[in-house]
Write a protein that holds these residues in place. Structure first.
Motif, PDB file in Angstrom:
ATOM      1  N   ALA A 243       4.133  -6.273  -4.459  1.00  0.00           N
ATOM      2  CA  ALA A 243       4.068  -6.980  -3.176  1.00  0.00           C
ATOM      3  C   ALA A 243       2.688  -6.922  -2.528  1.00  0.00           C
ATOM      4  CB  ALA A 243       5.098  -6.377  -2.221  1.00  0.00           C
ATOM      5  N   ALA A 244       1.689  -6.358  -3.202  1.00  0.00           N
ATOM      6  CA  ALA A 244       0.364  -6.143  -2.599  1.00  0.00           C
ATOM      7  C   ALA A 244      -0.160  -7.426  -1.948  1.00  0.00           C
ATOM      8  CB  ALA A 244      -0.614  -5.651  -3.662  1.00  0.00           C
ATOM      9  N   ASN A 245      -0.685  -7.283  -0.711  1.00  0.00           N
ATOM     10  CA  ASN A 245      -1.099  -8.475   0.042  1.00  0.00           C
ATOM     11  C   ASN A 245      -2.163  -8.142   1.081  1.00  0.00           C
ATOM     12  OD1 ASN A 245      -0.935 -11.241   0.614  1.00  0.00           O
ATOM     13  ND2 ASN A 245       0.626 -10.960   2.196  1.00  0.00           N
ATOM     14  N   SER A 246      -3.010  -7.137   0.778  1.00  0.00           N
ATOM     15  CA  SER A 246      -4.020  -6.686   1.758  1.00  0.00           C
ATOM     16  C   SER A 246      -5.346  -6.334   1.085  1.00  0.00           C
ATOM     17  CB  SER A 246      -3.488  -5.461   2.518  1.00  0.00           C
ATOM     18  OG  SER A 246      -2.166  -5.620   2.948  1.00  0.00           O
ATOM     19  N   PRO A 247      -6.006  -7.278   0.424  1.00  0.00           N
ATOM     20  CA  PRO A 247      -7.214  -6.908  -0.330  1.00  0.00           C
ATOM     21  C   PRO A 247      -8.502  -6.839   0.500  1.00  0.00           C
ATOM     22  CG  PRO A 247      -6.704  -9.209  -0.695  1.00  0.00           C
ATOM     23  CD  PRO A 247      -5.611  -8.671   0.178  1.00  0.00           C
ATOM     24  N   PHE A 248      -8.491  -7.421   1.719  1.00  0.00           N
ATOM     25  CA  PHE A 248      -9.732  -7.512   2.499  1.00  0.00           C
ATOM     26  C   PHE A 248      -9.589  -6.778   3.827  1.00  0.00           C
ATOM     27  CE2 PHE A 248      -9.868 -11.359  -0.162  1.00  0.00           C
ATOM     28  CZ  PHE A 248     -11.122 -11.213  -0.743  1.00  0.00           C
ATOM     29  N   LEU A 249     -10.626  -6.059   4.216  1.00  0.00           N
ATOM     30  CA  LEU A 249     -10.698  -5.433   5.531  1.00  0.00           C
ATOM     31  C   LEU A 249     -12.136  -5.495   6.021  1.00  0.00           C
ATOM     32  CD1 LEU A 249      -9.540  -3.745   7.877  1.00  0.00           C
ATOM     33  CD2 LEU A 249     -10.061  -1.684   6.542  1.00  0.00           C
ATOM     34  N   PHE A 250     -12.313  -6.054   7.227  1.00  0.00           N
ATOM     35  CA  PHE A 250     -13.639  -6.178   7.841  1.00  0.00           C
ATOM     36  C   PHE A 250     -14.639  -6.815   6.882  1.00  0.00           C
ATOM     37  CE2 PHE A 250     -12.455  -2.056  10.296  1.00  0.00           C
ATOM     38  CZ  PHE A 250     -11.623  -2.774  11.138  1.00  0.00           C
ATOM     39  N   GLY A 251     -14.172  -7.813   6.125  1.00  0.00           N
ATOM     40  CA  GLY A 251     -15.053  -8.574   5.250  1.00  0.00           C
ATOM     41  C   GLY A 251     -15.294  -7.966   3.888  1.00  0.00           C
ATOM     42  N   ARG A 252     -14.759  -6.740   3.635  1.00  0.00           N
ATOM     43  CA  ARG A 252     -14.947  -6.105   2.327  1.00  0.00           C
ATOM     44  C   ARG A 252     -13.695  -6.241   1.480  1.00  0.00           C
ATOM     45  NH1 ARG A 252     -17.758  -3.933   6.686  1.00  0.00           N
ATOM     46  NH2 ARG A 252     -19.477  -2.564   6.067  1.00  0.00           N
ATOM     47  N   ARG A 253     -13.897  -6.429   0.179  1.00  0.00           N
ATOM     48  CA  ARG A 253     -12.778  -6.437  -0.766  1.00  0.00           C
ATOM     49  C   ARG A 253     -12.585  -5.009  -1.261  1.00  0.00           C
ATOM     50  NH1 ARG A 253     -14.099  -9.713  -5.657  1.00  0.00           N
ATOM     51  NH2 ARG A 253     -14.201  -7.777  -6.848  1.00  0.00           N
ATOM     52  N   LEU A 254     -11.425  -4.433  -0.950  1.00  0.00           N
ATOM     53  CA  LEU A 254     -11.231  -3.009  -1.197  1.00  0.00           C
ATOM     54  C   LEU A 254     -10.098  -2.778  -2.202  1.00  0.00           C
ATOM     55  CD1 LEU A 254     -11.747  -1.974   2.536  1.00  0.00           C
ATOM     56  CD2 LEU A 254     -13.369  -1.660   0.658  1.00  0.00           C
ATOM     57  N   TRP A 255      -8.925  -2.336  -1.755  1.00  0.00           N
ATOM     58  CA  TRP A 255      -7.785  -2.116  -2.644  1.00  0.00           C
ATOM     59  C   TRP A 255      -6.899  -3.356  -2.629  1.00  0.00           C
ATOM     60  CZ3 TRP A 255      -5.403   3.471  -2.149  1.00  0.00           C
ATOM     61  CH2 TRP A 255      -6.422   4.412  -2.305  1.00  0.00           C
ATOM     62  N   GLN A 256      -5.998  -3.466  -3.613  1.00  0.00           N
ATOM     63  CA  GLN A 256      -5.024  -4.564  -3.594  1.00  0.00           C
ATOM     64  C   GLN A 256      -4.122  -4.457  -2.351  1.00  0.00           C
ATOM     65  OE1 GLN A 256      -4.513  -7.119  -6.415  1.00  0.00           O
ATOM     66  NE2 GLN A 256      -6.654  -6.478  -6.267  1.00  0.00           N
ATOM     67  N   GLU A 257      -3.785  -3.233  -1.969  1.00  0.00           N
ATOM     68  CA  GLU A 257      -3.013  -3.001  -0.742  1.00  0.00           C
ATOM     69  C   GLU A 257      -3.772  -1.996   0.122  1.00  0.00           C
ATOM     70  OE1 GLU A 257      -0.571  -3.605   2.158  1.00  0.00           O
ATOM     71  OE2 GLU A 257      -0.648  -4.835   0.374  1.00  0.00           O
ATOM     72  N   THR A 258      -4.864  -2.486   0.720  1.00  0.00           N
ATOM     73  CA  THR A 258      -5.754  -1.668   1.549  1.00  0.00           C
ATOM     74  C   THR A 258      -5.022  -1.096   2.759  1.00  0.00           C
ATOM     75  OG1 THR A 258      -7.592  -3.091   0.832  1.00  0.00           O
ATOM     76  CG2 THR A 258      -7.987  -1.688   2.749  1.00  0.00           C
ATOM     77  N   ARG A 259      -3.925  -1.730   3.133  1.00  0.00           N
ATOM     78  CA  ARG A 259      -3.124  -1.253   4.253  1.00  0.00           C
ATOM     79  C   ARG A 259      -2.716   0.216   4.104  1.00  0.00           C
ATOM     80  NH1 ARG A 259       1.475  -2.208   3.284  1.00  0.00           N
ATOM     81  NH2 ARG A 259       2.911  -1.030   4.564  1.00  0.00           N
ATOM     82  N   ILE A 260      -2.491   0.654   2.880  1.00  0.00           N
ATOM     83  CA  ILE A 260      -2.034   2.029   2.654  1.00  0.00           C
ATOM     84  C   ILE A 260      -3.112   3.049   3.068  1.00  0.00           C
ATOM     85  CG2 ILE A 260      -1.236   3.708   0.937  1.00  0.00           C
ATOM     86  CD1 ILE A 260       0.905   1.612   1.536  1.00  0.00           C
ATOM     87  N   PRO A 261      -4.324   3.011   2.495  1.00  0.00           N
ATOM     88  CA  PRO A 261      -5.326   3.994   2.938  1.00  0.00           C
ATOM     89  C   PRO A 261      -5.771   3.784   4.382  1.00  0.00           C
ATOM     90  CG  PRO A 261      -6.329   2.411   1.429  1.00  0.00           C
ATOM     91  CD  PRO A 261      -4.843   2.182   1.384  1.00  0.00           C
ATOM     92  N   LEU A 262      -5.789   2.538   4.850  1.00  0.00           N
ATOM     93  CA  LEU A 262      -6.196   2.288   6.233  1.00  0.00           C
ATOM     94  C   LEU A 262      -5.220   2.946   7.205  1.00  0.00           C
ATOM     95  CD1 LEU A 262      -7.889   0.997   8.455  1.00  0.00           C
ATOM     96  CD2 LEU A 262      -6.538  -1.103   8.171  1.00  0.00           C
ATOM     97  N   PHE A 263      -3.937   2.781   6.977  1.00  0.00           N
ATOM     98  CA  PHE A 263      -2.947   3.367   7.876  1.00  0.00           C
ATOM     99  C   PHE A 263      -3.019   4.894   7.833  1.00  0.00           C
ATOM    100  CE2 PHE A 263       1.601   4.262   9.137  1.00  0.00           C
ATOM    101  CZ  PHE A 263       1.446   3.846  10.447  1.00  0.00           C
ATOM    102  N   GLU A 264      -3.240   5.436   6.636  1.00  0.00           N
ATOM    103  CA  GLU A 264      -3.352   6.899   6.511  1.00  0.00           C
ATOM    104  C   GLU A 264      -4.532   7.439   7.314  1.00  0.00           C
ATOM    105  OE1 GLU A 264      -1.303   7.531   2.112  1.00  0.00           O
ATOM    106  OE2 GLU A 264      -3.476   7.303   2.247  1.00  0.00           O
ATOM    107  N   GLN A 265      -5.625   6.684   7.361  1.00  0.00           N
ATOM    108  CA  GLN A 265      -6.829   7.170   8.046  1.00  0.00           C
ATOM    109  C   GLN A 265      -6.847   6.822   9.533  1.00  0.00           C
ATOM    110  OE1 GLN A 265     -10.471   6.165   5.922  1.00  0.00           O
ATOM    111  NE2 GLN A 265      -9.470   6.441   3.934  1.00  0.00           N
ATOM    112  N   ALA A 266      -6.233   5.706   9.913  1.00  0.00           N
ATOM    113  CA  ALA A 266      -6.365   5.198  11.286  1.00  0.00           C
ATOM    114  C   ALA A 266      -5.528   5.968  12.293  1.00  0.00           C
ATOM    115  CB  ALA A 266      -6.017   3.712  11.337  1.00  0.00           C
ATOM    116  N   THR A 267      -4.561   6.765  11.831  1.00  0.00           N
ATOM    117  CA  THR A 267      -3.765   7.581  12.758  1.00  0.00           C
ATOM    118  C   THR A 267      -3.906   9.064  12.436  1.00  0.00           C
ATOM    119  OG1 THR A 267      -1.866   7.184  11.323  1.00  0.00           O
ATOM    120  CG2 THR A 267      -2.021   5.830  13.294  1.00  0.00           C
ATOM    121  N   ASP A 268      -5.004   9.431  11.824  1.00  0.00           N
ATOM    122  CA  ASP A 268      -5.200  10.823  11.407  1.00  0.00           C
ATOM    123  C   ASP A 268      -5.695  11.660  12.586  1.00  0.00           C
ATOM    124  OD1 ASP A 268      -5.525  13.163  10.006  1.00  0.00           O
ATOM    125  OD2 ASP A 268      -6.491  12.204   8.296  1.00  0.00           O
TER     126      ASP A 268
END
Length: 482
Positions: free
Chosen positions: A212-237
């Motif tokens: 179901a991966a659907n999050s490859p881009f964040l702030f203009g960078r191509r990162l993970w196929q589902e970048t939402r996972i590491p972003l969420f882990e870091q954004a509420t740390d």
């Protein structure tokens, strides 16, 4: 708002009292349960006519004026809640139609105030300048949560994600978390079956994210196929680097062991995590239970809501009856309603079989392997190599096609789902695996297809194309690329 030492002591005592009452309710079989029910929440992004984030959720929600719609963390987010119901018969098809009808109505209303809805894991056109304290939603709880997380950290958030490209930046608010827009699947279960259902949901988190991966881009960078996972882990740390080095547990948490009771999860949350929002209500849960009433366990549920497990246990009182449910939070929103319905069918099918297997999957694989699978899938999508008992390490697509899809078919049959709806929805998952196409791979191919132009302009054009195809309700593996 400043919480005193007394506030925190009272809240800790109240959480423990709630935990004792919850244990008593479990012992005394106070929970009514008829049959499994499925419900969901979808978080969406708001954009303007150019496909750029627009900070208008207050105006959009006022225009929609429906009780099943609510704010989310960022002013560019809204959320819809779909009440649980049975999937048997035409229930799965009905659920899909309900989602389509409500989203279409909401889109029409949003248009009247210059907004458009986008179902996607991370809005591709989102810029760093869009996520700061000033773009938090007006709900006072979000401001309070932001203050408490930064008080706990004592410093700015550090976001560092290395994928196809590299992102490193700092944030002075939790608003980057608002970039993570998910599909949350709810499964109401009995207390006796809860542990088996939670363990099964943990075991399949990796395959779910891969297909179901659907999050490859964040702030203009191509990162993970589902970048939402590491972003969420870091954004509420809430942990500065020194506490991470000490092994302090993160608030976005996969967990660390298979469980034997739902009580394990609530007890771990109370034992390991200090309060972020130590707000007490007037209810005495012991007195409520002694009077024959159902206590709300307000402090326990509030605390539980600030520990962000990928599969979260939920206690709720509905029409005077206590319920338990597993809240599956690993999936991104979108791309189309058909894709959302297919993702839900895959999950609910597996959850009708795996928890009841003679040799449960969690007795044959380590908990660490399940967590490794989640992060491998988030990084590489369908190409990820995942561990599965009896197969060893195989690609996610092979695991899904060979082992999991047949189980999902069996599970939907046990739910009593109409065979036509079953075949259509699981056929979408099968075709994604056969073609190698997910929302993430489509986005990347579409951006590449625009050639050597400015990255943000390519993302903007791709987002407009994405919205156009999303409204056709055709599954993403059928979408043409530019």
């Amino acid at each position: 708002m400043v919480f005193s030492r007394e506030d925190r002591r009272r809240y800790r005592d109240k959480v423990r009292r709630c935990l004792d009452v919850f244990a008593q309710m479990l012992r005394e079989s106070r929970f009514e349960f008829d049959k499994p029910k499925a419900g969901l929440e979808i978080e969406l992004n708001l954009v303007d006519d150019r496909g750029e984030a627009t900070m208008r959720n207050t105006e959009v929600l006022r225009a929609i004026a429906e009780p099943d719609w609510a704010t989310e963390l960022g002013q560019f987010n809204v959320e819809i809640n779909v009440l649980p119901e049975s999937l048997e018969g035409d229930g799965a098809a009905r659920l899909e139609q309900v989602i389509r009808d409500r989203l279409n109505h909401a889109e029409e209303r949003a248009n009247t105030v210059g907004g458009h809805m986008v179902m996607v894991g991370i809005l591709p056109t989102l810029r760093e300048r869009d996520v700061h304290e000033g773009t938090l939603s007006a709900n006072p709880r979000y401001k309070l949560l932001n203050e408490q997380i930064f008080a706990a950290r004592g410093e700015d958030l550090h976001l560092s994600i290395e994928g196809d490209e590299f992102l490193e930046t700092y944030a002075d608010s939790i608003t980057p978390e608002a970039a993570c827009t998910s599909l949350q699947l709810h499964l109401q279960v009995s207390p006796e079956a809860f542990a088996a259902n939670w363990n099964a949901a943990q075991a399949i988190a990796g395959p779910q994210v891969a297909m179901a991966a659907n999050s490859p881009f964040l702030f203009g960078r191509r990162l993970w196929q589902e970048t939402r996972i590491p972003l969420f882990e870091q954004a509420t740390d809430t942990r500065p680097v020194e506490l991470k080095a000490q092994g302090v547990r993160p608030r976005v948490w996969f967990g660390e062991r298979w469980i034997t009771s739902v009580f394990d999860l609530f007890e771990e949350n109370a034992r390991y995590f200090p309060a972020l929002l130590p707000l007490c209500d007037e209810e005495d849960p012991r007195e409520e239970l002694a009077r024959g009433n159902v206590p709300s366990l307000g402090e326990l549920t509030l605390h539980n809501g600030t520990v962000y497990r990928w599969n979260r246990p939920v206690y709720a009182v509905v029409d005077g009856t206590p319920h338990l449910r597993v809240e599956n939070r690993v999936l991104p929103a979108g791309p189309s309603v058909a894709d959302v319905a297919a993702n839900a069918a895959f999950y609910y099918g597996l959850m009708r079989v795996l928890p009841y297997a003679e040799r449960p999957i969690w007795t044959r694989m380590s908990f660490a392997a399940a967590e490794d699978n989640l992060h491998a899938a988030a990084r590489h999508g369908l190409d990820a190599r995942l561990y599965w008992p009896g197969l060893g390490e195989v690609t996610a697509s092979e695991l899904i096609l060979r082992r999991l899809l047949p189980l999902a078919y069996e599970g939907l049959d046990l739910w009593g789902v109409n065979p036509e709806a079953r075949d259509r929805l699981l056929g979408i998952v099968e075709q994604r695996c056969l073609t190698g196409t997910t929302g993430a791979s489509w986005q990347i191919a579409a951006v590449n297809g625009f050639g050597d132009i400015d990255r943000h302009e390519a993302l903007r054009r791709m987002t407009l194309r994405y919205i156009e195809y999303m409204h056709t309700n055709e599954p993403v593996h059928t979408w043409p690329s530019p």
